[in-house]
Design a protein around this motif. Structure first.
Motif, PDB file in Angstrom:
ATOM      1  N   ALA A   1       0.754  -1.297   0.180  1.00 35.49           N
ATOM      2  CA  ALA A   1       0.001   0.144  -0.022  1.00 35.49           C
ATOM      3  C   ALA A   1       0.716   1.321  -0.025  1.00 35.49           C
ATOM      4  N   ALA A   2       2.198   1.168  -0.388  1.00 36.93           N
ATOM      5  CA  ALA A   2       3.111   2.092  -0.343  1.00 36.93           C
ATOM      6  C   ALA A   2       2.429   3.406  -1.361  1.00 36.93           C
ATOM      7  N   ASN A   3       1.476   3.029  -2.153  1.00 36.88           N
ATOM      8  CA  ASN A   3       0.959   4.287  -3.186  1.00 36.88           C
ATOM      9  C   ASN A   3      -0.375   4.384  -2.856  1.00 36.88           C
ATOM     10  N   GLY A   4      -0.753   4.251  -1.666  1.00 34.68           N
ATOM     11  CA  GLY A   4      -2.147   4.408  -1.200  1.00 34.68           C
ATOM     12  C   GLY A   4      -3.049   3.426  -1.445  1.00 34.68           C
ATOM     13  N   VAL A   5      -4.320   3.474  -1.125  1.00 36.29           N
ATOM     14  CA  VAL A   5      -5.339   2.332  -1.045  1.00 36.29           C
ATOM     15  C   VAL A   5      -6.525   2.962  -1.638  1.00 36.29           C
ATOM     16  N   VAL A   6      -7.241   2.351  -2.453  1.00 39.14           N
ATOM     17  CA  VAL A   6      -8.609   2.769  -2.817  1.00 39.14           C
ATOM     18  C   VAL A   6      -9.591   1.700  -2.206  1.00 39.14           C
ATOM     19  N   ILE A   7     -10.408   2.083  -1.279  1.00 39.39           N
ATOM     20  CA  ILE A   7     -11.188   1.166  -0.639  1.00 39.39           C
ATOM     21  C   ILE A   7     -12.800   1.205  -1.172  1.00 39.39           C
ATOM     22  N   VAL A   8     -13.123   0.314  -1.914  1.00 38.15           N
ATOM     23  CA  VAL A   8     -14.641   0.538  -2.245  1.00 38.15           C
ATOM     24  C   VAL A   8     -15.566  -0.488  -1.487  1.00 38.15           C
ATOM     25  N   THR A   9     -16.623   0.148  -0.736  1.00 39.11           N
ATOM     26  CA  THR A   9     -17.690  -0.334  -0.111  1.00 39.11           C
ATOM     27  C   THR A   9     -19.000  -0.859  -0.995  1.00 39.11           C
ATOM     28  N   SER A  10     -19.374  -1.835  -1.200  1.00 38.41           N
ATOM     29  CA  SER A  10     -20.807  -2.023  -1.987  1.00 38.41           C
ATOM     30  C   SER A  10     -21.866  -1.946  -0.993  1.00 38.41           C
TER      31      SER A  10
END
Length: 720
Positions: free
Chosen positions: A212-221
């Motif tokens: 996750a060094a470049n960040g995280v995109v978290i999608v919650t459905s």
């Protein structure tokens, strides 16, 4: 007392009715301090609580009435309030907001009931039906998104952190706690998304480690429908939940052509061409520039850019349907040369005097039309046209995908709800049987033909014909055959990525037609609303121009643009040869660049040897003051025989500084087009000089279209 109450109630209802009746559609462009469009700006009507959001062109549409207060909000910019006055157009420039952060709360584990939880810095909740990448664009600080032109292809997302921005800094994706790939993110049904969050720096690595060094995109459905799945199970579920969508090619199609060269009046005494009222090239060029993309050379047709704008030509005063206007001045890009401007002004016919219309909407509902800037925009565009119709007008709707069919039989123009409901029920899917659709649309138009009326097929598509008659030559033969029916053709182009400009141009050129590219709802309002009469009602057809230059005054000449509208000299008097149409109150402008006699020029070829069998006579001294003679031929909309007009142009040139504003602006537009095409026939290629000349000609611009051209030139200056 009872009567007083009834009167009071009646007055209240009347006031409410009048107030409601005053509501109108407000449109405009929201830009930043550098005049570039801002997508994702929220607009709120504080009086009615109605909201809107700007599209990728910075354009918006909202309902309001005089006195309402509109509030424009965008992250990182100062909010701006604007009161609605009499104008229906409100353009806004937002200024950056310089503020220091007092507190930042980052949640790495679990959930938080803190007031900062819904801060758009870290979270974007789903409140509309846009593609998932659009949820983050312009709303989450420090996130850079590059949208792929292919439908369903994964966007490139970069989260700004300690590393420099590069295309390799792609973040980690997580769907309901399951690690995912970028292409899986692109397959999620937007309607299933509840929330999208961003984690970066230590908050990301503490939860997901070095990945996750470049960040995280978290999608919650919604209802966490993807929770506890393996990567393979996730991929399988995404395929099952979403019907396969056709993948657009990112290859747009434009016909290539070579710009007109200089010709000698001694060897080529006649220049003949068909008029062109199309302006699709300008709106397409505008789309590329607004999107920050390089403009394809062959997408630029200079005459269509010039003819996008209206010029102040006088109305005709004789029996002919248009007036002829000429002007001669200096060339702004080649100082030794002159520019001859020829302008036609179509007669303005009052709406009530226009003939009844028999219209057939031919609408592409194939799978390639599913994008937001295609079928959804098309529907909104057609509603604008429907609102212009009268009781005596008729509309039928034909659609085509894998096959063609009629979804609305000819319906009176005053049954607007019936027509609009039919439009709203259209959905995209399937292949593209363009040829079958054209055949059916013309069949219906012929069956309902109105003698001395306006009989027209209106084709709306991205031009991606891929079933049946597919090649340009086959389409050309088909449409040439159909124009013999007396039915005119209007082509409306939509979309990007797989847009087939070459097919659209062929159809319009060969089918007694005109062609517009609708890049946003503002363009739909212009072409189908404000310029409805000129776009839909022809006052002259097969309009041809032939000009003979005097060799005593003209060493060489070249027609600027109109490369695909040139005709042979013998075609001028041949009534079987098709040419362009002129609409009510339309203007048409053509520019010639002239090298005067006695001027040395790098653009002239070496002089040929004297001919043995053919001698070129020098014009008699009786014509020494004439620059040229120009002839026009046209037919009445329902006629088969041409009518000829003749005008002699005297050799009277004025300095560029003393030319009319129309001359300055039209040549500035042509100059801009030649520069975008990287023309080899202009010596001055300075965007700054183009901008200066355009500003000098900036008058008679009630709707702001000329100011928009200036903004486009300024955008190119910043890039190059």
């Amino acid at each position: 007392m009872k009567n007083v109450k009834l009167i009071s109630l009646a007055l209240s209802m009347l006031i409410c009715f009048v107030t409601f009746a005053q509501e109108k559609t407000i449109t405009g462009i929201v830009s930043d301090e550098s005049k570039l469009p801002l997508p994702g700006v929220n607009i709120t009507n504080q009086n009615t609580k109605k909201t809107a959001i700007t599209n990728f062109n910075g354009a918006y549409t909202i309902q309001a009435q005089k006195g309402d207060l509109l509030v424009f909000d965008y992250i990182g910019y100062k909010s701006q309030r604007q009161k609605v006055e009499s104008s229906n157009t409100i353009n806004i420039k937002l200024l950056p907001q310089s503020q220091s952060l007092q507190e930042v709360v980052v949640v790495g584990y679990g959930t938080s009931s803190n007031e900062y939880e819904n801060n758009s810095y870290s979270t974007s909740k789903r409140k509309d039906k846009k593609l998932n990448s659009e949820m983050l664009s312009g709303r989450v600080a420090g996130v850079q998104i590059s949208q792929n032109t292919s439908y369903m292809a994964s966007p490139k997302v970069v989260i700004r952190g300690t590393q420099s921005l590069s295309s390799k800094n792609e973040p980690l994706y997580v769907i309901d706690g399951v690690l995912a790939k970028a292409d899986q993110i692109a397959k999620i049904n937007p309607n299933d998304i509840q929330e999208v969050s961003i984690l970066k720096d230590s908050a990301a690595t503490s939860l997901y480690g070095g990945r996750a060094a470049n960040g995280v995109v978290i999608v919650t459905s919604k209802n966490e429908i993807y929770k506890n799945l393996t990567e393979k199970e996730l991929d399988k579920k995404l395929k099952n939940l979403n019907t396969a969508q056709p993948v657009e090619s990112n290859q747009e199609d434009y016909d290539s052509f070579v710009e007109n060269a200089f010709e000698s009046p001694k060897t080529a005494p006649l220049s003949t061409f068909s008029i062109d009222v199309d302006n699709a090239s300008y709106t397409n060029v505008r789309r590329f520039i607004n999107n920050g993309q390089a403009v394809p050379k062959d997408a630029v047709r200079v005459e269509e850019m010039v003819n996008f704008f209206k010029y102040n030509y006088p109305q005709p005063k004789d029996q002919h349907p248009f007036s002829i206007n000429t002007e001669l001045s200096d060339s702004p890009w080649n100082s030794k040369n002159h520019i001859l401007k020829i302008g036609l002004q179509g007669k303005n016919i009052p709406t009530e005097d226009l003939p009844a219309s028999n219209l057939v909407f031919l609408i592409d509902v194939s799978g390639s039309m599913s994008n937001a800037n295609k079928l959804p925009l098309l529907k909104q565009s057609m509603k604008i046209l429907v609102n212009e119709l009268r009781k005596k007008d008729k509309v039928a709707i034909v659609v085509y995908a894998g096959a063609a069919g009629m979804v609305l039989s000819p319906t009176s123009g005053d049954e607007k709800k019936t027509i609009i409901d039919a439009l709203e029920n259209l959905n995209a899917g399937g292949s593209t049987a363009g040829g079958a659709g054209i055949n059916l649309a013309y069949k219906i138009a012929e069956e309902n033909f109105i003698k001395n009326g306006n009989n027209r097929v209106i084709l709306a598509t991205d031009g991606d014909f891929n079933v049946g008659s597919t090649s340009n030559s086959e389409m050309e033969k088909l449409i040439e055959e159909k124009r013999k029916t007396g039915v005119f053709l209007t082509c409306l182009g939509y979309g990007m990525g797989n847009y087939k400009d070459s097919k659209m141009e062929t159809l319009a050129d060969k089918g007694n037609g005109n062609y517009a590219y609708i890049d946003n709802i503002q363009e739909a309002n212009r072409f189908l609303g404000k310029e409805f009469k000129g776009s839909m009602f022809a006052i002259a057809k097969d309009v041809k121009i032939q000009i003979e230059f005097n060799p005593k005054q003209v060493q060489a000449y070249r027609l600027i643009g109109y490369e695909n509208r040139k005709l042979r000299p013998e075609d001028f008097k041949n009534d079987a040869i098709d040419a362009g149409e002129l609409g009510s109150n339309h203007t048409v402008t053509a520019l010639y660049e002239i090298i005067p006699s006695g001027i040395e020029s790098d653009y002239l070829n070496q002089k040929p040897d004297d001919l043995k069998y053919t001698k070129t006579e020098t014009a008699s001294s009786n014509y020494s003051n004439e620059l040229a003679t120009v002839k026009f031929r046209y037919k009445k909309p329902d006629g088969d025989k041409s009518i000829e007009m003749v005008k002699v142009i005297e050799n009277k040139s004025v300095p560029l500084g003393k030319s009319t504003d129309d001359f300055k602006f039209s040549t500035a537009v042509a100059w801009f087009g030649l520069k975008l095409r990287d023309s080899k026939l202009i010596s001055n290629k300075s965007y700054e000089n183009i901008l200066k000349l355009a500003k000098q000609g900036l008058t008679n611009d009630v709707d702001g279209y000329k100011a928009e051209l200036i903004r486009l030139v300024e955008s190119e200056i910043k890039i190059y």
